[in-house]
Structure formats: C-alpha cells, structure tokens
Design a protein around this motif. Structure first.
Motif, PDB file in Angstrom:
ATOM      1  N   GLU A  37       0.378  -1.178   0.259  1.00  0.00           N
ATOM      2  CA  GLU A  37      -0.487  -0.269  -0.131  1.00  0.00           C
ATOM      3  C   GLU A  37       0.444   1.370  -0.355  1.00  0.00           C
ATOM      4  O   GLU A  37      -0.205   2.223  -0.750  1.00  0.00           O
ATOM      5  N   GLU A  38       1.970   1.322   0.317  1.00  0.00           N
ATOM      6  CA  GLU A  38       2.985   2.506  -0.190  1.00  0.00           C
ATOM      7  C   GLU A  38       3.468   2.742  -1.796  1.00  0.00           C
ATOM      8  O   GLU A  38       3.832   1.849  -2.378  1.00  0.00           O
ATOM      9  N   THR A  39       3.680   3.800  -1.826  1.00  0.00           N
ATOM     10  CA  THR A  39       4.395   4.267  -2.596  1.00  0.00           C
ATOM     11  C   THR A  39       5.369   4.345  -2.082  1.00  0.00           C
ATOM     12  O   THR A  39       6.079   5.425  -2.294  1.00  0.00           O
ATOM     13  N   ILE A  40       6.638   3.381  -2.733  1.00  0.00           N
ATOM     14  CA  ILE A  40       7.705   3.842  -2.751  1.00  0.00           C
ATOM     15  C   ILE A  40       8.102   4.476  -3.834  1.00  0.00           C
ATOM     16  O   ILE A  40       8.383   3.642  -5.150  1.00  0.00           O
ATOM     17  N   THR A  41       9.485   5.065  -3.450  1.00  0.00           N
ATOM     18  CA  THR A  41       9.955   5.670  -4.664  1.00  0.00           C
ATOM     19  C   THR A  41      11.400   5.227  -4.798  1.00  0.00           C
ATOM     20  O   THR A  41      12.309   5.554  -5.917  1.00  0.00           O
ATOM     21  N   LYS A  42      12.037   4.847  -3.465  1.00  0.00           N
ATOM     22  CA  LYS A  42      14.226   4.549  -3.288  1.00  0.00           C
ATOM     23  C   LYS A  42      13.872   2.988  -1.901  1.00  0.00           C
ATOM     24  O   LYS A  42      13.033   3.503  -1.149  1.00  0.00           O
ATOM     25  N   GLU A  48      18.069   7.930  10.347  1.00  0.00           N
ATOM     26  CA  GLU A  48      18.112   9.370   9.967  1.00  0.00           C
ATOM     27  C   GLU A  48      19.244   9.962   8.886  1.00  0.00           C
ATOM     28  O   GLU A  48      18.741  11.095   8.439  1.00  0.00           O
ATOM     29  N   LEU A  49      19.327   9.546   8.125  1.00  0.00           N
ATOM     30  CA  LEU A  49      19.837   9.379   6.476  1.00  0.00           C
ATOM     31  C   LEU A  49      18.734  10.365   6.321  1.00  0.00           C
ATOM     32  O   LEU A  49      18.432  11.105   5.246  1.00  0.00           O
ATOM     33  N   VAL A  50      17.365   9.345   5.574  1.00  0.00           N
ATOM     34  CA  VAL A  50      16.074   9.150   5.106  1.00  0.00           C
ATOM     35  C   VAL A  50      16.067  10.906   5.878  1.00  0.00           C
ATOM     36  O   VAL A  50      15.489  11.483   5.326  1.00  0.00           O
ATOM     37  N   ASN A  51      15.802  10.808   7.151  1.00  0.00           N
ATOM     38  CA  ASN A  51      15.433  11.900   7.753  1.00  0.00           C
ATOM     39  C   ASN A  51      16.544  13.686   7.193  1.00  0.00           C
ATOM     40  O   ASN A  51      15.612  14.264   7.441  1.00  0.00           O
ATOM     41  N   LEU A  52      17.312  12.889   7.748  1.00  0.00           N
ATOM     42  CA  LEU A  52      18.779  14.340   6.801  1.00  0.00           C
ATOM     43  C   LEU A  52      18.265  14.693   5.368  1.00  0.00           C
ATOM     44  O   LEU A  52      18.402  15.953   5.243  1.00  0.00           O
ATOM     45  N   ALA A  53      17.736  14.003   5.236  1.00  0.00           N
ATOM     46  CA  ALA A  53      17.329  14.161   3.444  1.00  0.00           C
ATOM     47  C   ALA A  53      15.778  14.948   3.495  1.00  0.00           C
ATOM     48  O   ALA A  53      15.273  14.946   2.142  1.00  0.00           O
ATOM     49  N   GLY A  54      15.258  14.855   4.585  1.00  0.00           N
ATOM     50  CA  GLY A  54      13.770  15.668   4.602  1.00  0.00           C
ATOM     51  C   GLY A  54      12.925  14.612   3.552  1.00  0.00           C
ATOM     52  O   GLY A  54      11.373  15.327   3.258  1.00  0.00           O
ATOM     53  N   ALA A  55      13.335  13.499   2.845  1.00  0.00           N
ATOM     54  CA  ALA A  55      12.897  12.022   2.691  1.00  0.00           C
ATOM     55  C   ALA A  55      11.417  11.963   3.727  1.00  0.00           C
ATOM     56  O   ALA A  55      12.022  11.588   4.966  1.00  0.00           O
ATOM     57  N   ASP A  56      10.723  10.600   3.333  1.00  0.00           N
ATOM     58  CA  ASP A  56       9.602  10.441   4.002  1.00  0.00           C
ATOM     59  C   ASP A  56       9.688   8.991   3.989  1.00  0.00           C
ATOM     60  O   ASP A  56      10.734   8.376   3.113  1.00  0.00           O
ATOM     61  N   LEU A  57      10.025   8.602   5.619  1.00  0.00           N
ATOM     62  CA  LEU A  57      10.015   6.576   5.514  1.00  0.00           C
ATOM     63  C   LEU A  57       8.754   6.110   5.449  1.00  0.00           C
ATOM     64  O   LEU A  57       8.213   6.067   5.996  1.00  0.00           O
ATOM     65  N   ALA A  58       8.944   5.036   4.342  1.00  0.00           N
ATOM     66  CA  ALA A  58       7.977   4.547   4.341  1.00  0.00           C
ATOM     67  C   ALA A  58       7.879   3.588   4.836  1.00  0.00           C
ATOM     68  O   ALA A  58       6.716   2.695   5.181  1.00  0.00           O
ATOM     69  N   LYS A  93      22.759  13.845  -3.744  1.00  0.00           N
ATOM     70  CA  LYS A  93      21.945  13.724  -4.827  1.00  0.00           C
ATOM     71  C   LYS A  93      20.834  12.405  -4.887  1.00  0.00           C
ATOM     72  O   LYS A  93      20.310  12.488  -5.830  1.00  0.00           O
ATOM     73  N   PHE A  94      21.088  11.763  -4.543  1.00  0.00           N
ATOM     74  CA  PHE A  94      19.994  10.278  -4.758  1.00  0.00           C
ATOM     75  C   PHE A  94      19.507  10.294  -3.461  1.00  0.00           C
ATOM     76  O   PHE A  94      18.418   9.153  -3.069  1.00  0.00           O
ATOM     77  N   LEU A  95      19.202  11.009  -1.929  1.00  0.00           N
ATOM     78  CA  LEU A  95      17.536  10.889  -1.322  1.00  0.00           C
ATOM     79  C   LEU A  95      17.261  13.025  -1.323  1.00  0.00           C
ATOM     80  O   LEU A  95      18.298  13.663  -1.014  1.00  0.00           O
ATOM     81  N   SER A  96      16.108  13.080  -1.227  1.00  0.00           N
ATOM     82  CA  SER A  96      15.731  14.225  -2.081  1.00  0.00           C
ATOM     83  C   SER A  96      14.501  14.608  -1.303  1.00  0.00           C
ATOM     84  O   SER A  96      13.582  13.676  -0.962  1.00  0.00           O
ATOM     85  N   ARG A  97      13.487  15.772  -0.924  1.00  0.00           N
ATOM     86  CA  ARG A  97      12.569  15.556  -0.144  1.00  0.00           C
ATOM     87  C   ARG A  97      11.346  15.047  -1.212  1.00  0.00           C
ATOM     88  O   ARG A  97      10.811  14.941  -0.539  1.00  0.00           O
ATOM     89  N   GLU A  98      12.122  14.291  -2.054  1.00  0.00           N
ATOM     90  CA  GLU A  98      10.452  13.776  -2.829  1.00  0.00           C
ATOM     91  C   GLU A  98      10.439  12.346  -2.620  1.00  0.00           C
ATOM     92  O   GLU A  98       9.445  11.965  -3.206  1.00  0.00           O
ATOM     93  N   ASP A  99      11.439  11.616  -2.348  1.00  0.00           N
ATOM     94  CA  ASP A  99      11.530  10.532  -2.357  1.00  0.00           C
ATOM     95  C   ASP A  99      10.870  10.030  -0.585  1.00  0.00           C
ATOM     96  O   ASP A  99      10.593  10.563   0.189  1.00  0.00           O
ATOM     97  N   LYS A 100      10.033   8.512  -1.228  1.00  0.00           N
ATOM     98  CA  LYS A 100       9.401   7.664   0.148  1.00  0.00           C
ATOM     99  C   LYS A 100      10.082   6.479   0.594  1.00  0.00           C
ATOM    100  O   LYS A 100       9.931   5.909  -0.747  1.00  0.00           O
ATOM    101  N   VAL A 101      10.630   6.074   1.284  1.00  0.00           N
ATOM    102  CA  VAL A 101      11.948   4.945   0.688  1.00  0.00           C
ATOM    103  C   VAL A 101      11.651   4.275   2.301  1.00  0.00           C
ATOM    104  O   VAL A 101      11.164   4.251   3.260  1.00  0.00           O
ATOM    105  N   LEU A 102      11.825   2.882   1.519  1.00  0.00           N
ATOM    106  CA  LEU A 102      11.364   1.784   1.966  1.00  0.00           C
ATOM    107  C   LEU A 102      13.900   1.191   2.433  1.00  0.00           C
ATOM    108  O   LEU A 102      13.745   1.147   1.646  1.00  0.00           O
TER     109      LEU A 102
END
Lengths: 190, 190
Positions: free
Chosen positions: A48-53, A138-148, A112-121
C-alpha cells in the motif's frame, strides 16, 4: 515466511545464544531463488506504500535490496561504510555504534540520491539492536525524505532493536523473528 | 553493449584521465533495470559454458552478480574484504594490491563454497589493473575449481588488466571497454 524459516532451520548454524550463521544462503553465499521469494514478500508487506527508493547498507544488504527492487521498480541506494575516493564530498552521514567492534562507524549517502520527494523503504538482512536501521532512518530524515518503513529478513527478537523501532511508530516488517535460540534449536515468533 | 555505453556517456562523470564515476547507476545508486540488461548480456556471452557458481567481491560486485545469477540459475558467492566474526576459520585467501590505497588487502572465501566440482564465472563492476579479478581467479585455483571466465561491466582498456588476463588464455568479456577518456569525452573500443 515459511520458506525462509525452513531455510534458517535447515541451513543456519547457531553459535551460542547470540550468533546465527546464515552464510550458506544470505550473506556470503547467496541463494538467489530465496532472495526472489524474499523480494516478493517485501513487496506484499509494503504493497500500500508508494515507494520511490530502496535504501540499504553495504555489504550484505545489497543483494537483498537489488533483487527486491525488481518488484518495486525503483532504484536502490546503498549507504557506504568504507570511505572511497569515488564518493561525493557532499553526503548525508551519521554514526552507527557497532556492538561487535565496540565502536562507532560512519555511514554515508551522497546527497544527490535522497531528496524531499522520496518515499524510502529501508531493507537489510539482520536486525539485533537496530543500530544500522536507525542510522539509515537518520539519513532519510537528514534528506527530508519520507520513511515508508523498514523490512528486515531476520530479526533477533530477543534483542531490543525491533521493539524500539515499532514503539517509535515506524512500520517494521521482519520476515522471520527469532525469539530465542540455542545450538540445535531456534524458536520463531508466531 | 549500447545501453550501457549510452548510460556511461549520459550519466557517468569523468574526473581527470583515470577516474570514471558511475555512482548514479552502478556502485552507489543502482539502476536495477540496467543491471538486468547486464545480467542477460553476461548470460549471452557465456552461454556455451556450464556455470555452477558466480564469484564476485564485496561491495559493488554484489548487485551485479545477484541480478545476473537469475539468468544462470546458480548461487553467488562474494569474497570478503572485511574480516568478520561470522566468517568460517577455514577459508581460501589471497592478497590483492590496491593501487588506490598503495597496499595489499586480503580477500577470503569460506572453503565450503568452492569445490573441485565447480565451474566458476567471476563477475565484477570495474577492471583497471585487474588485481581484484586475478585475486578472485587465485581463489578459484586454490579450490581446484574450473574458471569458466571473467565478466566485467566496465573495463579501463588503457590500463593493463584486460591485456594480462586475455594473454593468460582466460575468457574475458567486458561489456564496455574505454580506450581513453577526458572530461567531456569517452572513447569506447569498437
């Protein structure tokens, strides 16, 4: 996941109460058919998650993440533990404590590989105290990305990582959770 | 392999005359669709060989080997550079000289994963002076296994590894061979 638990029972080796060797299929020799079943199962668990990375960490997370990524149709990024001249200067980084080596090590991802638009698994082979997964979060948070969410192949349920992460509200899916083990016997959580 | 060469031209970054960064798709972020095309191409190039095992080295060879192994239906074994408490005491090991770090490092494979019955395909992301591939070949020899050949994603054709290995009679297939490069231009071998 029955196939995985059977594999752990038949081909894993328990050393004392804390060490489970799964080098025959997961982190030295790789059973690629099993990895495919694992990848499909992660896809089911996070359907049910829309993962981007997919984010993992070298070295033993890489094969799991790459095979699983085929079912998500997204790129994999693996965090680096080993400094490299080919790594960008511009990285997100954090310290992870290693209980085995009793010291911190750094993990890094090029910005360059993690951004605010990413939803990360986040995917990894093992979870015990959960420090690697928490560092990756923490790396996901630092990038402002969502953690799925976080997907783990084998969780040592008798160590505290799983509990800490579940209580923090992050979706954690472990395909096999070991509640206790001894030479000759492994007890999985139902 | 046109898809790969286009990717190198469009997303690779040349630094000086010797460094090619391909972190956008091959060794930090992974383009899994490209890895599948690479895996299929390795299968084509080694179609007439009866491979029983794919051997690579951590960390950046792992994804390539795992994805390619799906087309060969064989297990992957990755040699370890980093000592680990979970590695068997009983290993084949050899020294590999690192030109970047100007010193030797050890690579190891647990003996139980390579035997006289194996026909081994070595896969890796890069070849320059060829030391990693030669080290992996030594592990195959130590095990008494047959070496079916070596598959490399990107060969720096202006360094000597490829020539040394081809002259030794080993079948070497590189999917992209770079004859020279400079910032802004890459010349591939025809």
């Amino acid at each position: 996941m029955k196939l995985l638990k059977d594999k752990i029972r038949n081909e894993g080796e328990v050393r004392g109460k804390h060490i489970l060797k799964v080098d025959r299929f997961l982190n030295h020799q790789l059973d690629v058919e099993l990895l495919n079943a694992i990848g499909k199962e992660f896809k089911n668990r996070f359907e049910e998650e829309t993962i981007t990375k997919i984010l993992t960490i070298e070295a033993s997370g890489i094969a799991i993440a790459a095979i699983a990524a085929q079912y998500f149709n997204v790129p994999v990024v693996f965090a680096k533990k080993v400094p490299s001249q080919n790594l960008d200067a511009d990285t997100y980084e954090t310290d992870v404590f290693s209980f085995t080596k009793k010291k911190n090590y750094k993990i890094r991802v090029a910005k360059k590989f993690l951004s605010r638009e990413d939803k990360v698994l986040i995917l990894d082979d093992f979870m015990a105290q959960g420090r690697a997964a928490i560092g990756l979060s923490e790396l996901v948070n630092l990038a402002g990305a969502d953690l799925a969410g976080i997907g783990i192949v084998i969780e040592k349920g008798f160590q505290e990582g799983g509990q800490i992460i579940r209580e923090s509200g992050v979706k954690l899916e472990s395909l096999a959770i070991i509640d206790s083990m001894n030479e000759g016997s492994i007890k999985f959580r139902k």
